[in-house]
Structure formats: C-alpha cells, structure tokens
Design an enzyme around this catalytic site. Structure first.
Site, PDB file in Angstrom:
ATOM      1  N   CYS A 170      41.073  39.344  34.842  1.00  0.00           N
ATOM      2  CA  CYS A 170      39.652  39.332  34.504  1.00  0.00           C
ATOM      3  C   CYS A 170      39.317  40.234  33.329  1.00  0.00           C
ATOM      4  O   CYS A 170      38.442  39.918  32.516  1.00  0.00           O
ATOM      5  CB  CYS A 170      38.805  39.709  35.719  1.00  0.00           C
ATOM      6  SG  CYS A 170      39.203  41.311  36.457  1.00  0.00           S
ATOM      7  N   HIS A 185      37.078  44.193  39.654  1.00  0.00           N
ATOM      8  CA  HIS A 185      36.658  42.968  38.973  1.00  0.00           C
ATOM      9  C   HIS A 185      35.935  43.370  37.694  1.00  0.00           C
ATOM     10  O   HIS A 185      35.412  44.489  37.587  1.00  0.00           O
ATOM     11  CB  HIS A 185      35.753  42.129  39.877  1.00  0.00           C
ATOM     12  CG  HIS A 185      35.502  40.751  39.353  1.00  0.00           C
ATOM     13  ND1 HIS A 185      36.504  39.949  38.863  1.00  0.00           N
ATOM     14  CD2 HIS A 185      34.346  40.029  39.222  1.00  0.00           C
ATOM     15  CE1 HIS A 185      35.992  38.796  38.474  1.00  0.00           C
ATOM     16  NE2 HIS A 185      34.681  38.817  38.679  1.00  0.00           N
ATOM     17  N   ASP A 240      30.595  35.622  34.436  1.00  0.00           N
ATOM     18  CA  ASP A 240      31.719  35.882  35.335  1.00  0.00           C
ATOM     19  C   ASP A 240      32.522  34.594  35.431  1.00  0.00           C
ATOM     20  O   ASP A 240      32.146  33.658  36.145  1.00  0.00           O
ATOM     21  CB  ASP A 240      31.223  36.316  36.718  1.00  0.00           C
ATOM     22  CG  ASP A 240      32.357  36.598  37.698  1.00  0.00           C
ATOM     23  OD1 ASP A 240      33.529  36.414  37.325  1.00  0.00           O
ATOM     24  OD2 ASP A 240      32.065  37.002  38.838  1.00  0.00           O
TER      25      ASP A 240
END
Length: 226
Positions: free
Chosen positions: A28, A84, A102
């Site tokens: 991520c 994250h 996201d």
C-alpha cells in the site's frame, strides 16, 4: 502491509490493475507513492501535489481493524492490517468534501473523508485498547522526496517473499536513503499531538514524518487547519 490473525486465509492475491492506477496487493505504501505522482501528473491534483496528504494508519501493536477492504474474506470487509496507507486530497472549493483515495477499499474510489471515516474506520465501533488506531499525516511533496523502501519487510527469515513484489525498481529517497518505512509506521500514544492548531498544520507542511494524530483528531485536523 500484512494481515493478522483476524483473517486466517494465507492465499496470495495476484497483482491487478485498478483503472488508471497501478496497484500491487500488500504494498500500500508504494501504491500511494505512485498514486500521488499520477494524480499530480494527470491534473487530478495540483502539479506539485500540494493538495495531497499521505496518511499512515497503525499503532504500537501493529494491529488495526479496517472495514470495506478488498483483501478481507468476510462479508463486512473487515481485516486486521499491521499498517495501512491512504491518500487524502484537500479540495480547492471549501464547500466540497476532502477525498480519500484507498486503492484497497471496496468503497467508491475516491470517497469523501467523512464517508471513509464512518464506513472504514467506524469510530462508533468499540475497540479494545490494543486496536486503537493512530494516523501519521505527511504532506505528499515531502513524502515523495523522502520516502524509501527496499521491501525488506516483505521477506521472511529465509529471505523469501511473503507477497510477490512489484515489477518496478525499489523506491529510493532523493538523499539516497534505501529504506525508512519503519519510521513512518512506528507509532506511540506519547507522540500524538495534544491539540490541533496552526502549529500542527505548520509541522505537517515542514516535517519529514508529519504529525501523529488520534482517531478523534483526524477529521478535526483537516476541518480546522485547511
């Protein structure tokens, strides 16, 4: 990033291309790095990325629950990440909501910040203290100059990949630093800002690691200082 024991599946997702944006599952931080560059290059964000903010989500225990995540195998999309990373875009028009990008979310991409908070972070859901989430807010232009990852965190003790890496070269910071991801995801309650104000904004715009805010301060930060 990696999942914890909330989701016992060990299946590895294949790399996929989300329309317009490169996406490698479980990387991520690199996805957001490339996302910021593309949003700026395509004119979706300012050319210098000054309206973009990178947000690292984690805690001392490296266990954070988030909902509506594609990697989840549960109906509600909840998963327990060690950390994250998302991107928040400040809108030029103050009447328009800030946007969250996201690429791991099953929500519309992007989503308004308030929607993302209520659906993905779910502050109304009572969590045990070890699952409380902290948010490191870093200005994207600083992040793009300073971030580095040689992907060492994605190898096991024998040197094997836990999840397949992206095909492109590792990210090296402008000063030659090869790896500093750990500095971004190292979070402690003691480092959370005491209050939100102009000094908090100035720190985000100047500090390499930005500022660390609590769950209750996240929306307050963007509503008060921008």
């Amino acid at each position: 990033m990696a999942t914890s024991n909330l989701d016992s599946s060990t299946s590895i997702m294949e790399s996929v291309e989300i329309p317009r944006f490169h996406h490698t599952p479980f990387y991520c931080e690199e996805n957001v790095y490339l996302l910021c560059k593309k949003l700026s290059a395509d004119g979706i964000a300012k050319s210098d990325g000054s309206d973009l903010f990178v947000i690292f989500i984690s805690n001392e225990h490296k266990q954070i629950p988030l909902w509506h995540q594609k990697a989840s195998h549960r109906a509600d999309g909840v998963i327990l990440w060690d950390y994250h990373v998302i991107c928040m875009q400040k809108r030029k028009d103050s009447n328009l909501p800030h946007l969250v990008w996201d690429l791991d979310s099953s929500l519309p991409i992007p989503s308004p910040l308030s929607t993302y908070v209520s659906e993905t972070i779910r502050p109304s859901f009572q969590l045990f203290s070890e699952f409380q989430r902290f948010f490191r807010i870093v200005h994207a232009p600083i992040f793009l100059h300073s971030f580095a990852s040689d992907r060492r965190h994605m190898k096991d003790s024998a040197g094997n990949w836990v999840h397949p890496p992206p095909s492109y070269d590792v990210i090296v910071a402008e000063d030659g630093t090869m790896h500093n991801l750990n500095e971004y995801i190292d979070m402690s309650p003691a480092d959370v800002v005491k209050s939100i104000g102009d000094d908090t904004k100035n720190d985000v715009l100047a500090q390499r690691l930005g500022v660390l805010v609590s769950e209750s301060q996240l929306e307050e930060f963007f509503s008060l200082v921008f």
